[in-house]
Write an enzyme that holds these catalytic residues in place. Structure first.
Site, PDB file in Angstrom:
ATOM      1  N   GLU A  20       0.988  -1.376  -0.242  1.00  8.58           N
ATOM      2  CA  GLU A  20      -0.281  -0.025   0.166  1.00  8.58           C
ATOM      3  C   GLU A  20       1.159   1.652   0.192  1.00  8.58           C
ATOM      4  O   GLU A  20       0.813   2.464  -0.388  1.00  8.58           O
ATOM      5  CB  GLU A  20      -0.622  -0.120   1.404  1.00  8.58           C
ATOM      6  N   ASP A  24       1.276   3.894  -3.182  1.00  5.63           N
ATOM      7  CA  ASP A  24       0.222   4.768  -3.119  1.00  5.63           C
ATOM      8  C   ASP A  24       1.917   6.286  -3.417  1.00  5.63           C
ATOM      9  O   ASP A  24       1.640   7.001  -4.307  1.00  5.63           O
ATOM     10  CB  ASP A  24       0.289   5.682  -1.414  1.00  5.63           C
ATOM     11  N   ASP A  87      -7.239   1.635  -0.217  1.00  4.98           N
ATOM     12  CA  ASP A  87      -5.963   0.815   0.136  1.00  4.98           C
ATOM     13  C   ASP A  87      -5.913  -0.657  -0.953  1.00  4.98           C
ATOM     14  O   ASP A  87      -4.662  -0.956  -0.746  1.00  4.98           O
ATOM     15  CB  ASP A  87      -6.107   0.706   1.677  1.00  4.98           C
ATOM     16  N   GLU A  90      -3.998   0.883  -3.748  1.00  7.38           N
ATOM     17  CA  GLU A  90      -2.816   1.026  -4.220  1.00  7.38           C
ATOM     18  C   GLU A  90      -1.928   0.229  -3.508  1.00  7.38           C
ATOM     19  O   GLU A  90      -1.139  -0.497  -4.454  1.00  7.38           O
ATOM     20  CB  GLU A  90      -2.704   2.017  -2.318  1.00  7.38           C
TER      21      GLU A  90
END
Length: 144
Positions: A20, A24, A87, A90
């Protein structure tokens, strides 16, 4: 058996969080690059606000929903929140990057985010940002 299961779940969660994190950062870099190339007239502040908006949980959720990621969880009979769905996207981006490299990931993000990239209206800054930009443009430093 429970100890093994607990450790296994803890390791899965840690790997999920690391992917994650990577997703990002990769997303932010790629969107920054795409916006930099596409919008020559944008100032640094405009680019920054736009990237921040495009990387927000709300936009990630909408894209995850658009690609029907939520249906995957419904098939598995798992409830997932909007944040969890964002999430998960990501994590997918981070995993895709590790498996396919930068250029293919850039192409994927360009395709998924294209409608949003093509419909960028100047994002209104919040009052705090406006005050900071005004203060810095007059070489007054950041307000306290």
């Amino acid at each position: 058996m429970k100890i093994y299961s607990y450790k296994k779940e803890k390791l899965k969660k840690k790997k999920f969080q690391r992917l994650e994190f990577l997703g990002d950062k990769v997303l932010g870099l790629i969107l920054s690059s795409l916006l930099f190339d596409k919008y020559n007239n944008f100032t640094e502040g405009m680019l920054s606000r736009t990237v921040s908006h495009l990387c927000s949980g709300r936009v990630l959720y909408k894209i995850a929903h658009d690609i029907k990621l939520d249906l995957y969880y419904k098939e598995k009979k798992k409830n997932i929140s909007e944040k969890g769905l964002a999430d998960s996207l990501e994590v997918i981006i981070g995993s895709f990057y590790l498996n396919n490299g930068f250029e293919k990931t850039k192409n994927m993000i360009d395709i998924l985010w294209r409608p949003k990239l093509n419909n960028i209206n100047h994002l209104k800054a919040d009052n705090k940002t406006l005050l900071q930009e005004w203060s810095q443009s007059r070489k007054l430093g950041l307000p306290k």
